[in-house]
Write an enzyme that holds these catalytic residues in place. Structure first.
Site, short mmCIF file in Angstrom:
data_model
loop_
_atom_site.label_atom_id
_atom_site.label_comp_id
_atom_site.label_asym_id
_atom_site.label_seq_id
_atom_site.Cartn_x
_atom_site.Cartn_y
_atom_site.Cartn_z
N ARG A 38 3.96 -15.02 10.82
CA ARG A 38 4.46 -17.23 10.95
C ARG A 38 3.73 -17.87 10.70
O ARG A 38 4.35 -19.32 10.45
CB ARG A 38 4.54 -17.50 12.27
N ARG A 47 12.77 -14.22 11.91
CA ARG A 47 12.71 -14.25 13.59
C ARG A 47 13.49 -15.17 13.98
O ARG A 47 13.55 -14.80 15.15
CB ARG A 47 10.97 -14.92 13.77
N TYR A 159 -3.59 -4.29 27.65
CA TYR A 159 -2.41 -5.10 28.24
C TYR A 159 -1.46 -3.79 29.32
O TYR A 159 -1.05 -5.00 30.35
CB TYR A 159 -1.74 -5.46 26.93
O1 CP3 Z 1 0.30 -6.33 10.74
C1 CP3 Z 1 1.09 -6.23 10.44
O2 CP3 Z 1 1.72 -7.54 9.38
C2 CP3 Z 1 2.20 -5.57 11.35
C3 CP3 Z 1 2.64 -5.89 12.44
C4 CP3 Z 1 1.96 -6.41 13.52
C5 CP3 Z 1 2.37 -7.33 14.73
N1 CP3 Z 1 1.62 -6.45 15.76
C6 CP3 Z 1 2.86 -8.08 14.88
C7 CP3 Z 1 3.13 -9.69 15.50
C8 CP3 Z 1 0.52 -5.57 14.32
C9 CP3 Z 1 -0.13 -4.61 13.23
C10 CP3 Z 1 0.65 -6.23 15.48
C11 CP3 Z 1 -0.42 -5.39 16.62
C12 CP3 Z 1 -0.58 -5.70 17.49
N2 CP3 Z 1 -0.41 -6.47 18.41
C13 CP3 Z 1 -2.19 -5.72 18.21
C14 CP3 Z 1 -3.43 -5.30 17.46
C15 CP3 Z 1 -4.37 -6.00 16.42
C16 CP3 Z 1 -4.56 -7.50 16.84
O3 CP3 Z 1 -3.97 -8.41 16.26
O4 CP3 Z 1 -5.28 -7.50 17.53
C17 CP3 Z 1 -1.77 -6.26 19.27
C18 CP3 Z 1 -2.77 -6.79 20.30
C19 CP3 Z 1 -0.89 -6.39 19.44
C20 CP3 Z 1 -0.37 -7.33 20.80
C21 CP3 Z 1 0.06 -8.63 20.52
N3 CP3 Z 1 1.02 -8.39 20.07
C22 CP3 Z 1 -0.24 -10.35 20.84
C23 CP3 Z 1 -1.36 -10.35 21.13
C24 CP3 Z 1 0.78 -11.00 20.01
C25 CP3 Z 1 1.08 -12.50 20.31
C26 CP3 Z 1 0.02 -13.30 19.00
C27 CP3 Z 1 0.67 -13.67 18.63
O5 CP3 Z 1 -0.18 -13.99 16.84
O6 CP3 Z 1 1.28 -14.43 19.15
C28 CP3 Z 1 2.02 -10.32 19.69
C29 CP3 Z 1 3.05 -10.74 18.70
C30 CP3 Z 1 2.96 -10.64 17.69
N4 CP3 Z 1 2.53 -8.87 16.95
C31 CP3 Z 1 3.39 -11.09 16.56
C32 CP3 Z 1 3.29 -10.54 15.20
C33 CP3 Z 1 3.74 -11.51 13.89
C34 CP3 Z 1 3.90 -12.59 15.91
C35 CP3 Z 1 5.18 -13.16 17.68
C36 CP3 Z 1 6.31 -13.80 16.83
O7 CP3 Z 1 6.65 -13.95 15.66
O8 CP3 Z 1 6.44 -14.77 17.08
#
Ligand code: CP3
Length: 358
Positions: A38, A47, A159
């Protein structure tokens, strides 16, 4: 016999792959966790076009596009598949949704009724993600490494059990103590699913894969061994049984002093390092075992300027003498500055030997 995708001749010349194979490169190659996200206006636009977050993950056209955005803008040495660790529980049949601005939500699993989950359709349901891997590889510059990933069983389970992110993973830690048999069966299911998913990503064109264990640091000694080390060791062995020599980066966030043991026991190819782990400890006790990846505090990309430069130099000075992939210590935050990212990349790429060798 499966093809050994990790041994393709062009792959072995990619800088991130060379470091994973044990070479020291200086300046080190660089990519960022959550590099498609983001903080980038072009990500926010795609998105919005895709609709929901899961639509972004499951529509190859969009997943390919957002994966490539940070490569086009900054020329990172690695692209990471755009998806989420929670597509695995979703593909197992758990309800998963992303409430705008609130993070992930799941209908909590009942550890006494795991047969409500169906592992048999996993790869069918993840087919669009695997199509995205192939599409990304086809569109990437040949010198750019492609990384796949999954969540580690412990982090995914936290989760699945709580139904959301929690501050200290209390619900899953309680389950480990009160329902150990149910949690063990969930771990087994996630180990098996992760092996099949990672092997499929490697076969679709990923050069290496990363296992994200964001909540490893929430565990005590016994829990760390049972839920952070053992399942990942089984995933590494299972993936390499199908793809010999598969390159696997372990990122056990919060493992800190347990990192050397984690590395030896899991046999990961390289270790991702969070920003709280002392660089001197990593240099002395982890980098002699495996290449390392990290570990700039992501908040330095909000600050920019001198605070950013000091952080970059500290990592280069401490870890640049051995095999290093420059990265953040966790994902970049939505309020980070795209200009600060450019400044970080320039500083890493402009680093000279003298400065990084104590
Ligand atoms: O690294 C990258 O660019 C690859 C994409 C990626 C995402 N999530 C995209 C994402 C990867 C590798 C993840 C891993 C992930 N997802 C983890 C492990 C790594 C870490 O960051 O701790 C975890 C715990 C998740 C679970 C998850 N997904 C959470 C807790 C959230 C919300 C937090 C937030 O930043 O909003 C997500 C959503 C998420 N995954 C987003 C992205 C770009 C944001 C969503 C959006 O666009 O609204």
């Amino acid at each position: 016999m499966q093809p050994d995708t990790s041994a393709a001749p062009s792959a072995s010349k990619r800088a991130v792959v060379r470091v994973l194979d044990g070479e020291r490169l200086f300046p080190p190659p660089i990519w960022m966790m959550r590099q498609a996200g983001r903080y980038l206006p072009e990500y926010r636009a795609t998105r919005a076009e895709a609709g929901g977050f899961l639509d972004l993950c499951y529509t190859p056209k969009f997943a390919v596009e957002v994966t490539l955005q940070p490569i086009r803008r900054y020329g990172f040495d690695a692209a990471i598949l755009f998806s989420d660790i929670l597509v695995v529980p979703h593909a197992l049949g758990q309800e998963v949704w992303f409430a705008e601005g609130e993070g992930p939500r799941l209908t909590p699993v009942d550890l006494d009724r795991l047969d409500a989950l169906d592992p048999t359709r996993l790869l069918d349901r993840l087919a669009p993600v695997l199509d995205a891997v192939a599409g990304i590889r086809a569109a990437l510059p040949p010198e750019t490494t492609l990384l796949g990933f999954c969540g580690a069983p412990w982090t995914v389970a936290t989760y699945m059990i709580a139904g959301r992110g929690t501050p200290d993973q209390g619900p899953a830690r309680k389950a480990a103590l009160l329902q150990p048999e149910g949690l063990r069966r969930l771990m087994d299911m996630l180990v098996d699913a992760s092996v099949r998913y990672l092997v499929a990503q490697l076969q679709a064109g990923a050069d290496a894969v990363q296992i994200f264990d964001t909540w490893a640091g929430a565990l005590d000694d016994e829990g760390f061994e049972a839920y952070a080390v053992d399942p990942v060791a089984r995933i590494v062995a299972g993936v390499r049984a199908a793809v010999p020599g598969a390159r696997i980066i372990g990122f056990p966030k919060g493992a800190s002093a347990r990192l050397p043991d984690y590395v030896r026991r899991t046999q990961v190819t390289a270790a991702g390092i969070d920003w709280q782990t002392p660089v001197a400890f990593v240099r002395d006790h982890v980098q002699p075992l495996v290449p390392v990846q990290g570990n700039l505090d992501p908040l330095r990309l909000i600050a920019g300027g001198d605070a950013l430069d000091r952080g970059v130099d500290h990592v280069l000075n401490g870890l640049g003498g051995g095999p290093l992939i420059f990265n953040l210590g966790h994902g970049i935050t939505p309020d980070a500055s795209p200009d600060a990212v450019a400044r970080m990349v320039d500083r890493v790429r402009g680093a000279t030997e003298g400065r990084a060798r104590p």
